[in-house]
Design an enzyme around this catalytic site. Structure first.
Site, PDB file in Angstrom:
ATOM      1  N   ARG A  27      10.688  -6.861  12.572  1.00  0.00           N
ATOM      2  CA  ARG A  27       9.264  -6.582  12.781  1.00  0.00           C
ATOM      3  C   ARG A  27       8.449  -6.880  11.526  1.00  0.00           C
ATOM      4  O   ARG A  27       7.271  -7.229  11.609  1.00  0.00           O
ATOM      5  CB  ARG A  27       9.071  -5.139  13.238  1.00  0.00           C
ATOM      6  CG  ARG A  27       9.471  -4.917  14.700  1.00  0.00           C
ATOM      7  CD  ARG A  27       8.961  -3.597  15.221  1.00  0.00           C
ATOM      8  NE  ARG A  27       9.630  -2.467  14.595  1.00  0.00           N
ATOM      9  CZ  ARG A  27      10.794  -1.949  15.006  1.00  0.00           C
ATOM     10  NH1 ARG A  27      11.421  -2.496  16.040  1.00  0.00           N
ATOM     11  NH2 ARG A  27      11.320  -0.905  14.406  1.00  0.00           N
TER      12      ARG A  27
ATOM     13  N   HIS B   6      -7.644   9.611  -1.295  1.00  0.00           N
ATOM     14  CA  HIS B   6      -6.937   9.555  -0.013  1.00  0.00           C
ATOM     15  C   HIS B   6      -7.725  10.218   1.133  1.00  0.00           C
ATOM     16  O   HIS B   6      -7.794   9.684   2.227  1.00  0.00           O
ATOM     17  CB  HIS B   6      -5.562  10.214  -0.169  1.00  0.00           C
ATOM     18  CG  HIS B   6      -4.547   9.706   0.789  1.00  0.00           C
ATOM     19  ND1 HIS B   6      -3.201   9.635   0.493  1.00  0.00           N
ATOM     20  CD2 HIS B   6      -4.655   9.230   2.050  1.00  0.00           C
ATOM     21  CE1 HIS B   6      -2.533   9.145   1.526  1.00  0.00           C
ATOM     22  NE2 HIS B   6      -3.393   8.907   2.489  1.00  0.00           N
TER      23      HIS B   6
ATOM     24  N   ASP C  84       0.841  -1.196   0.000  1.00  0.00           N
ATOM     25  CA  ASP C  84       0.000   0.000   0.000  1.00  0.00           C
ATOM     26  C   ASP C  84       0.874   1.243   0.000  1.00  0.00           C
ATOM     27  O   ASP C  84       1.665   1.458   0.917  1.00  0.00           O
ATOM     28  CB  ASP C  84      -0.898  -0.002   1.245  1.00  0.00           C
ATOM     29  CG  ASP C  84      -1.788   1.230   1.325  1.00  0.00           C
ATOM     30  OD1 ASP C  84      -2.963   1.132   0.930  1.00  0.00           O
ATOM     31  OD2 ASP C  84      -1.308   2.288   1.782  1.00  0.00           O
TER      32      ASP C  84
END
Length: 269
Positions: free
Chosen positions: A234, A106, A46
């Site tokens: 992570r 957006h 994304d």
């Protein structure tokens, strides 16, 4: 086989439930992070015009022979039919891919009252075959209703700030009623509740990290997530969510973290 759960969209396409968000990832790190994520099993990325790394996302995707679901977003300065169509062309050129899976408005920018016109431009792009799925980000129930009422086209997704302190129950319920997929941005709430005792207790019970518990909470609710990170460790941790589940007691405990002031970011931009 790579673990990659999907959600069905209202237009017949499906999208991976777990994706990599690249907000605030520097351009010179983006391509490598994307390829690393793909190697781990991620099948969605994304980005957005305003992130400044669409070109590098495209480079990372092209570097691997995998089918990757790519999302990008139209920024606030490109509302209106002509501007929206040009913004799409610019993003598509920067990405350098054969197709775009999902294109979003957006922010609604209600002060300019152009989001319906902009939505019509996205509908045109979809009908022309330029993009497979179209949706929005940061839209309210009222704004979604207006889009649907005035165009007859229901967005495939609404990408919104959502985390345990700000679960957005009313908006998520509306999404479910209208078959709109929910994508949670900032799914970890910028880490604000990673040290919360409730999360710590659930994490200890499952032998998982607090971040994994919160991300699994999203999946249990049927939401899509796009956690971002610049850390390889992570990155792997955020994707390792498939071999455990939260039960009703876990979900009830996490539900107690919701707060009236739980929103972290501004409601509009």
């Amino acid at each position: 086989m790579t673990y990659s759960p999907t959600v069905q969209l209202n237009d017949g396409y499906s999208m991976p439930q777990i994706g990599l968000g690249v907000y605030q990832i520097p351009e010179n790190e983006t391509a490598e992070m994307v390829t690393r994520a793909i190697d781990l099993g991620y099948r969605a990325v994304d980005t957005a015009t305003i992130y400044g790394n669409e070109r590098e996302v495209g480079e990372g995707v092209r570097a691997r022979d995998e089918t990757i679901f790519v999302t990008t977003k139209l920024w606030n300065d490109a509302h209106g039919r002509g501007a929206a169509r040009q913004a799409f062309e610019d993003s598509f050129a920067r990405l350098g891919l054969d197709w775009l899976d999902l294109y979003l408005i957006h922010w609604p920018q209600p002060q300019h009252d152009l989001y319906v016109e902009t939505w019509r431009a996205l509908i045109e792009l979809r009908e022309e075959g330029r993009v497979r799925s179209i949706g929005v980000s940061n839209f309210t129930v009222a704004q979604l209703r207006r889009l649907i009422d005035e165009t007859g086209v229901v967005p495939a997704v609404n990408q919104i700030e959502l985390h345990p302190a700000f679960p957005q129950d009313e908006l998520v319920d509306f999404h479910r009623e209208h078959d709109i997929a929910t994508i949670s941005w900032s799914p970890l709430g910028r880490g604000a509740i990673l040290d919360d005792p409730v999360i710590a207790q659930v994490a200890a019970r499952h032998g998982r990290s607090p971040a994994q518990i919160i991300l699994r909470w999203h999946l249990e609710r049927g939401l899509c997530i796009i956690p971002k990170t610049r850390s390889p460790e992570r990155l792997a941790e955020n994707f390792a969510l498939h071999d455990f589940a939260l039960d009703s007691d876990d979900m009830a405990s996490i539900a107690t973290l919701a707060r009236a002031d739980g929103r972290i970011f501004a409601e509009s931009m």
